[in-house]
Design an enzyme around this catalytic site. Structure first.
Site, mmCIF file in Angstrom:
data_model
loop_
_atom_site.group_PDB
_atom_site.id
_atom_site.type_symbol
_atom_site.label_atom_id
_atom_site.label_comp_id
_atom_site.label_asym_id
_atom_site.label_seq_id
_atom_site.Cartn_x
_atom_site.Cartn_y
_atom_site.Cartn_z
ATOM 1 N N LEU A 1 0.829 -1.208 0.000
ATOM 2 C CA LEU A 1 0.000 0.000 0.000
ATOM 3 C C LEU A 1 0.861 1.255 0.000
ATOM 4 O O LEU A 1 2.023 1.210 0.425
ATOM 5 C CB LEU A 1 -0.894 -0.029 1.249
ATOM 6 N N THR B 1 6.098 0.583 2.224
ATOM 7 C CA THR B 1 7.059 1.383 3.003
ATOM 8 C C THR B 1 6.249 2.296 3.910
ATOM 9 O O THR B 1 5.656 3.270 3.440
ATOM 10 C CB THR B 1 7.956 2.237 2.084
ATOM 11 N N LYS C 1 14.393 0.179 5.568
ATOM 12 C CA LYS C 1 13.969 0.700 4.250
ATOM 13 C C LYS C 1 13.996 2.228 4.238
ATOM 14 O O LYS C 1 14.461 2.852 3.274
ATOM 15 C CB LYS C 1 12.559 0.173 3.945
ATOM 16 N N LYS D 1 7.384 11.160 0.568
ATOM 17 C CA LYS D 1 6.788 10.426 1.703
ATOM 18 C C LYS D 1 7.875 9.702 2.504
ATOM 19 O O LYS D 1 7.882 9.737 3.735
ATOM 20 C CB LYS D 1 5.767 9.408 1.165
HETATM 21 P P1 NAD Z 1 0.670 2.449 -6.103
HETATM 22 O O1 NAD Z 1 0.046 3.734 -5.710
HETATM 23 O O2 NAD Z 1 0.987 2.192 -7.528
HETATM 24 O O3 NAD Z 1 -0.274 1.214 -5.603
HETATM 25 C C1 NAD Z 1 -0.987 1.199 -4.401
HETATM 26 C C2 NAD Z 1 -2.236 0.356 -4.584
HETATM 27 O O4 NAD Z 1 -2.908 0.268 -3.338
HETATM 28 C C3 NAD Z 1 -3.235 0.957 -5.581
HETATM 29 O O5 NAD Z 1 -3.595 -0.031 -6.533
HETATM 30 C C4 NAD Z 1 -4.425 1.364 -4.713
HETATM 31 O O6 NAD Z 1 -5.675 1.210 -5.382
HETATM 32 C C5 NAD Z 1 -4.293 0.349 -3.570
HETATM 33 N N1 NAD Z 1 -4.950 0.788 -2.344
HETATM 34 C C6 NAD Z 1 -4.829 1.955 -1.676
HETATM 35 N N2 NAD Z 1 -5.609 1.954 -0.576
HETATM 36 C C7 NAD Z 1 -6.238 0.752 -0.550
HETATM 37 C C8 NAD Z 1 -7.187 0.147 0.322
HETATM 38 N N3 NAD Z 1 -7.640 0.777 1.415
HETATM 39 N N4 NAD Z 1 -7.618 -1.098 0.026
HETATM 40 C C9 NAD Z 1 -7.167 -1.750 -1.067
HETATM 41 N N5 NAD Z 1 -6.284 -1.232 -1.930
HETATM 42 C C10 NAD Z 1 -5.828 0.004 -1.682
HETATM 43 O O7 NAD Z 1 1.990 2.324 -5.204
HETATM 44 P P2 NAD Z 1 3.307 1.446 -5.516
HETATM 45 O O8 NAD Z 1 4.241 2.196 -6.396
HETATM 46 O O9 NAD Z 1 2.869 0.070 -5.889
HETATM 47 O O10 NAD Z 1 3.995 1.455 -4.066
HETATM 48 C C11 NAD Z 1 3.483 0.676 -3.003
HETATM 49 C C12 NAD Z 1 4.461 0.773 -1.826
HETATM 50 O O11 NAD Z 1 5.751 0.257 -2.228
HETATM 51 C C13 NAD Z 1 4.718 2.213 -1.336
HETATM 52 O O12 NAD Z 1 4.764 2.206 0.065
HETATM 53 C C14 NAD Z 1 6.068 2.575 -1.954
HETATM 54 O O13 NAD Z 1 6.777 3.531 -1.184
HETATM 55 C C15 NAD Z 1 6.769 1.219 -1.961
HETATM 56 N N6 NAD Z 1 7.800 1.063 -3.012
HETATM 57 C C16 NAD Z 1 7.558 1.458 -4.295
HETATM 58 C C17 NAD Z 1 8.553 1.292 -5.257
HETATM 59 C C18 NAD Z 1 8.339 1.724 -6.694
HETATM 60 O O14 NAD Z 1 9.309 1.706 -7.473
HETATM 61 N N7 NAD Z 1 7.136 2.092 -7.094
HETATM 62 C C19 NAD Z 1 9.796 0.716 -4.905
HETATM 63 C C20 NAD Z 1 9.996 0.288 -3.592
HETATM 64 C C21 NAD Z 1 8.986 0.472 -2.641
#
Ligand code: NAD
Length: 427
Positions: A156, A204, A278, A355
């Site tokens: 998330l 994260t 992280k 964030k």
């Molecule tokens: P994103 O915004 O693409 O995906 C988040 C998903 O969560 C969305 O599909 C959204 O609909 C869903 N969501 C939100 N609230 C919800 C709820 N209450 N119930 C069900 N679903 C819900 O984000 P992301 O890029 O996939 O990143 C996710 C996490 O991973 C973050 O914490 C980010 O910091 C971490 N992260 C991301 C990357 C990257 O390269 N994108 C790399 C490492 C870590």
């Protein structure tokens, strides 16, 4: 894939396999690593059997729509990272998935993949049934209506989303565990032993949230924080690095699950330690990335070609780093990086970096650590987000590496929102 488990403290025995814990995932960890992924859905696991028999003996509403295997994974948050991770659980792990997301399209994508797997010709008549994907409306429903679920993975955006998903009194994960417990004790006769559910938060988020949550997870259920590094390419390739926090038993139980989605898992300590690691990692990345951009821009102002500086000087000298080798901000320097074609399309969105730096500052205040660079770096990445808004682009689609353009003028001088780089791709 063999789980490559790394060290924690003096004992080089991360995620050591305990022989006393009967978690369904743990039994998979005792098998040879190459079998770990297949073992995830093994119906002979003691915990899985308990879950599956309770399913048939109770009046579960799951009978017609629940996932078919004895063990399956509820996956909450199928965004840029979660969707490819869930696809690996489906394809490589052959796990049934109970999908929960606010958006229909990611669930549909997973279901299409499951249909494609089901359409493949069976190699032997006794081949196991292909994995299935079903949707649940809430995290609670995923647990209550699908008794085969023995692990919940969450991916998330931020702490507030994770808090909702785990702790919402009506629809959260904890409410789902409680509903299961009540269903068991209300089924007449002595309640069957509860099978353990592994909760694995890969988002994260704040370490203190994770510690507080751990105190609310009732035994025999287990919680680990397992945030990731490697971005979307590693998520697609199943090559993520996990930074894991939790009890030794919980980390061992998580090991086979993580091995399906990643290539390395490092136990960092108890609950919250994975998130702390992280956040520290991303603070180092944010500062080092901006520092490299600043140095490239200085060189460019002095007439040194930034491409040459990044690729041929820094990468071969003491300024060498992941930044210049894998993710250089200079267009044309590193194929596959968001900057390569000048597009700077996320990737790792600039708001996620902001964030993570806010988390670093929060954490620094909590433990009294000095963090002057975290504050300075956050202001720089905030400028990337602001610049995106100013030109009418969605900041979530703008990669953090665009700090090179929006703060340092793309090495060409100016700075402060000008410079080249992908205006058309972001609009
Ligand atoms: P994103 O915004 O693409 O995906 C988040 C998903 O969560 C969305 O599909 C959204 O609909 C869903 N969501 C939100 N609230 C919800 C709820 N209450 N119930 C069900 N679903 C819900 O984000 P992301 O890029 O996939 O990143 C996710 C996490 O991973 C973050 O914490 C980010 O910091 C971490 N992260 C991301 C990357 C990257 O390269 N994108 C790399 C490492 C870590």
């Amino acid at each position: 894939m063999a789980p490559r488990l790394a060290a924690h403290g003096a004992r080089r025995a991360l995620l050591a396999v305990s022989t006393t814990c009967a978690h369904p995932w743990l039994a998979a960890a005792r098998r040879p690593p190459s079998l770990a992924a297949r073992a995830l859905s093994c119906p002979s696991e003691p915990g899985a059997r308990a879950a599956s028999s309770s399913s048939s003996s109770s009046s579960s509403p799951a009978s017609s729509s629940s996932a078919s295997a004895a063990t399956s994974v509820a996956f909450v948050g199928l965004g840029n990272m979660g969707l490819p991770m869930a696809l690996n659980l489906l394809r490589k792990g052959r796990c049934d998935i109970v999908a929960v997301d606010l958006s229909d399209s990611s669930v549909a994508r997973l279901q299409a993949e499951a249909a494609a797997l089901a359409a493949l010709p069976q190699t032997t008549p006794a081949a196991p049934a292909p994995p299935r994907v079903v949707r649940a409306s809430t995290p609670r429903a995923a647990l209550e209506e699908h008794p085969g679920v023995s692990a919940v993975v969450t991916m998330l955006p931020a702490t507030r989303h994770a808090r909702d998903v785990y702790e919402d009194e009506r629809d959260g994960v904890l409410a789902g565990l409680e509903a299961r417990r009540r269903r068991r004790s209300g089924s007449g006769g002595p309640p069957p032993a509860q099978s353990s559910v592994l909760l694995c938060d890969c988002s994260t988020v704040s370490p203190s949230f994770s510690r507080a949550l751990a105190a609310r997870v009732p035994p025999p259920h287990l919680l680990v924080d397992a945030p990731v590094s490697g971005g979307t390419p590693a998520a697609r390739a199943g090559a993520l690095t996990f930074m894991v926090g939790g009890s030794a038993a919980a980390c061992a139980a998580a090991s086979p699950l993580l091995a399906i989605m990643g290539s390395r898992a490092v136990r960092c300590g108890g609950n919250g330690a994975g998130h702390a690691a992280k956040v520290a990692n991303n603070l180092a990345l944010a500062v080092q990335y901006a520092g490299t951009c600043e140095a490239l821009a200085l060189g460019a102002r002095c007439g040194v070609d930034p491409l040459l500086l990044s690729r041929d000087v820094f990468a071969a000298s003491s300024a060498d780093s992941w930044t210049v080798r894998a993710y250089s901000p200079v267009p044309g320097a590193v194929p596959g990086s968001p900057a390569y074609d000048g597009g700077y399309v996320a990737g790792f969105g600039a708001p996620l970096m902001v964030k993570d730096l806010a988390l670093a500052l929060e954490l620094a205040e909590e433990v009294g650590a000095p963090a002057p660079l975290a504050r300075a770096a956050r202001a720089l990445y905030e400028r990337v987000v602001a610049a995106a808004r100013e030109r009418g682009a969605d900041p979530r689609r703008v990669d953090f590496s665009r700090v090179y353009v929006d703060v340092y003028g793309g090495g060409g001088g100016g700075g402060g929102g000008g410079g080249g780089g992908g205006e058309t791709r972001h609009g």
